[in-house]
Design an enzyme around this catalytic site. Structure first.
Site, PDB file in Angstrom:
ATOM      1  N   HIS A  36      43.754   2.549   8.677  1.00 32.55           N
ATOM      2  CA  HIS A  36      42.654   1.813   8.040  1.00 32.55           C
ATOM      3  C   HIS A  36      41.956   0.818   8.964  1.00 32.55           C
ATOM      4  CE1 HIS A  36      41.350   1.112   3.566  1.00 32.55           C
ATOM      5  NE2 HIS A  36      40.346   1.428   4.362  1.00 32.55           N
ATOM      6  N   ASP A  66      42.902   0.744  -2.496  1.00 40.23           N
ATOM      7  CA  ASP A  66      44.047   0.558  -1.605  1.00 40.23           C
ATOM      8  C   ASP A  66      45.193  -0.079  -2.384  1.00 40.23           C
ATOM      9  OD1 ASP A  66      45.645  -0.170   0.743  1.00 40.23           O
ATOM     10  OD2 ASP A  66      43.780  -0.221   1.885  1.00 40.23           O
ATOM     11  N   HIS A  71      46.954  -2.135  -0.727  1.00 41.22           N
ATOM     12  CA  HIS A  71      46.990  -3.395   0.035  1.00 41.22           C
ATOM     13  C   HIS A  71      45.583  -3.968   0.175  1.00 41.22           C
ATOM     14  CE1 HIS A  71      50.021  -0.479   1.492  1.00 41.22           C
ATOM     15  NE2 HIS A  71      50.862  -1.503   1.395  1.00 41.22           N
ATOM     16  N   ASP A 116      44.481  -5.602   2.947  1.00 42.09           N
ATOM     17  CA  ASP A 116      44.040  -5.436   4.347  1.00 42.09           C
ATOM     18  C   ASP A 116      43.113  -6.565   4.785  1.00 42.09           C
ATOM     19  OD1 ASP A 116      45.489  -3.087   4.181  1.00 42.09           O
ATOM     20  OD2 ASP A 116      43.750  -1.744   4.233  1.00 42.09           O
ATOM     21  N   HIS A 174      45.682  -2.608  11.093  1.00 44.38           N
ATOM     22  CA  HIS A 174      45.257  -1.930   9.852  1.00 44.38           C
ATOM     23  C   HIS A 174      45.444  -2.815   8.609  1.00 44.38           C
ATOM     24  CE1 HIS A 174      49.172   0.198   8.225  1.00 44.38           C
ATOM     25  NE2 HIS A 174      49.432  -1.001   8.675  1.00 44.38           N
ATOM     26  N   ASP A 199      41.876   4.291   0.870  1.00 46.97           N
ATOM     27  CA  ASP A 199      43.179   4.439   1.526  1.00 46.97           C
ATOM     28  C   ASP A 199      44.035   5.310   0.606  1.00 46.97           C
ATOM     29  OD1 ASP A 199      45.858   4.045   2.412  1.00 46.97           O
ATOM     30  OD2 ASP A 199      45.293   2.116   3.289  1.00 46.97           O
ATOM     31  N   ASP A 242      46.980   5.559   0.266  1.00 48.44           N
ATOM     32  CA  ASP A 242      48.157   4.887  -0.312  1.00 48.44           C
ATOM     33  C   ASP A 242      47.840   4.165  -1.623  1.00 48.44           C
ATOM     34  OD1 ASP A 242      47.357   2.191   0.234  1.00 48.44           O
ATOM     35  OD2 ASP A 242      48.503   2.103   2.100  1.00 48.44           O
ATOM     36  N   GLU A 285      44.644   6.933   6.288  1.00 44.27           N
ATOM     37  CA  GLU A 285      46.098   6.762   6.133  1.00 44.27           C
ATOM     38  C   GLU A 285      46.845   7.990   5.618  1.00 44.27           C
ATOM     39  OE1 GLU A 285      47.765   4.260   7.422  1.00 44.27           O
ATOM     40  OE2 GLU A 285      46.311   2.605   7.612  1.00 44.27           O
TER      41      GLU A 285
HETATM   42 MN   LIG Z   1      44.509   0.165   3.696  1.00 44.12          MN
END
Ligand SMILES: [Mn+2]
Length: 326
Positions: A114, A142, A144, A146, A159, A248, A250, A293
């Site tokens: 990312h 996401d 997260h 980030d 990232h 992302d 994830d 990712e």
């Molecule tokens: Mn990310």
């Protein structure tokens, strides 16, 4: 023409798709995420975009590895790992995305980790300012946020920092350490919306709060449902704003996307992820998409995990670019 009935508000050539395949993994420490673009392409993604969604592809015949930009010596700087490599790769990527975006094309970037969003968003922000005199909004999907600064980051992996550089919350003068980012590359914290968060560091929670950044966590999705959350996210951005979607993989629950560097349980279903992409497409405001990712080499204990993750990634991209169920 593509088959989608949605009229693009901001692209002068919406049937043209600039593709940037980024085989880069230096924003984090696990090898393999650089192999994602090839895996996505081999599974037929670009063929589907061309043959089924009728896009005219540009730049799709190369997976960029940027090996010429990775220095032999790249010691940490302000706690960042591989800082020179990530800075120069994202700078080059910014130019690549800009070259497509300034022609009024939709831009699809296949990552990569990312950190590469520093380049993709900088490139689309600059092109949109020049072409339309407008700021872009970013929907960041996401697990997260980030948004660590180099100083708040525990890991030093870039990232986890792209949003802090893109919003100007993290600053650096030296060009070889992201000092190449100028005001025309940056986005406003007011036009940034998160969806899917569930693993946010204490320093990041403070940054989100102090800057009044709009974020819909998994709690909000449980409470309101994905339909209402996307509606609120789009209302926050406003109807007349070009959108860059940075997805992302994830954000999806590891059940659907196990092959990723930092999986977190309790995530989006594949349908919820697809729904976000479908809804953003329907606005007609989308100008660029990142998918990042996917790491085909990571699939612990899950048979066919890499294959499933690649399939999920392809589905998200097709939905963002106009595939519909009916
Ligand atoms: Mn990310």
């Amino acid at each position: 023409m593509n088959t989608s009935m949605v009229k693009s508000k901001f692209l002068s050539h919406p049937e043209d798709l600039g593709v940037v395949a980024v085989g880069f993994s230096g924003g984090q420490c696990k090898p393999g995420v650089d192999a994602a673009p090839s895996a996505l392409i081999e599974s037929g993604l670009l063929t589907q975009l061309r043959d089924e969604l009728n896009y005219k592809l540009h730049g799709h015949d190369t997976v960029h590895s940027y090996t010429d930009l990775v220095p032999r010596e790249d010691p940490p700087f302000r706690n960042m790992k591989n800082p020179k490599a990530v800075s120069s790769v994202t700078q080059r990527l910014c130019d690549q995305v800009y070259e497509h975006a300034k022609e009024g094309r939709m831009v699809l970037t296949l990552g990569g980790d990312h950190s590469i969003a520093i380049g993709t968003i900088a490139g689309s922000a600059k092109a949109t300012r020049e072409r339309l005199g407008r700021e872009i909004a970013v929907i960041w999907v996401d697990a997260h946020a980030d948004i660590n600064t180099p100083e708040t980051s525990g890991s030093g992996n870039v990232h986890g920092m792209p949003v802090s550089f893109l919003t100007g919350l993290a600053k650096e003068e030296k060009p070889e350490y992201f000092g190449w980012l100028k005001p025309e590359h940056l986005i406003s914290v007011k036009k940034l919306v998160y969806i899917g968060l569930r693993d946010v560091d204490p320093g990041e929670k403070r940054i989100l709060r102090e800057n009044g950044i709009k974020a819909f966590s998994m709690f909000d999705i449980d409470r309101y449902g994905i339909g209402r959350v996307v509606e609120m996210a789009l209302a926050h951005i406003g109807a007349d704003t070009p959108i860059h979607l940075s997805f992302d993989v994830d954000a999806l629950d590891p059940m659907w996307a196990p092959s990723t560097g930092t999986p977190v349980r309790g995530g989006l279903t594949l349908r919820e992820g697809d729904y976000i992409c479908e809804s953003v497409h329907l606005t007609g405001s989308l100008v660029a998409v990142d998918l990042v990712e996917v790491n085909p080499s990571l699939a612990p204990e899950v048979e066919l995990g890499a294959h499933e993750t690649v399939r999920a990634g392809c589905s998200l991209v097709r939905c963002a670019l106009g595939e519909s169920l009916l």
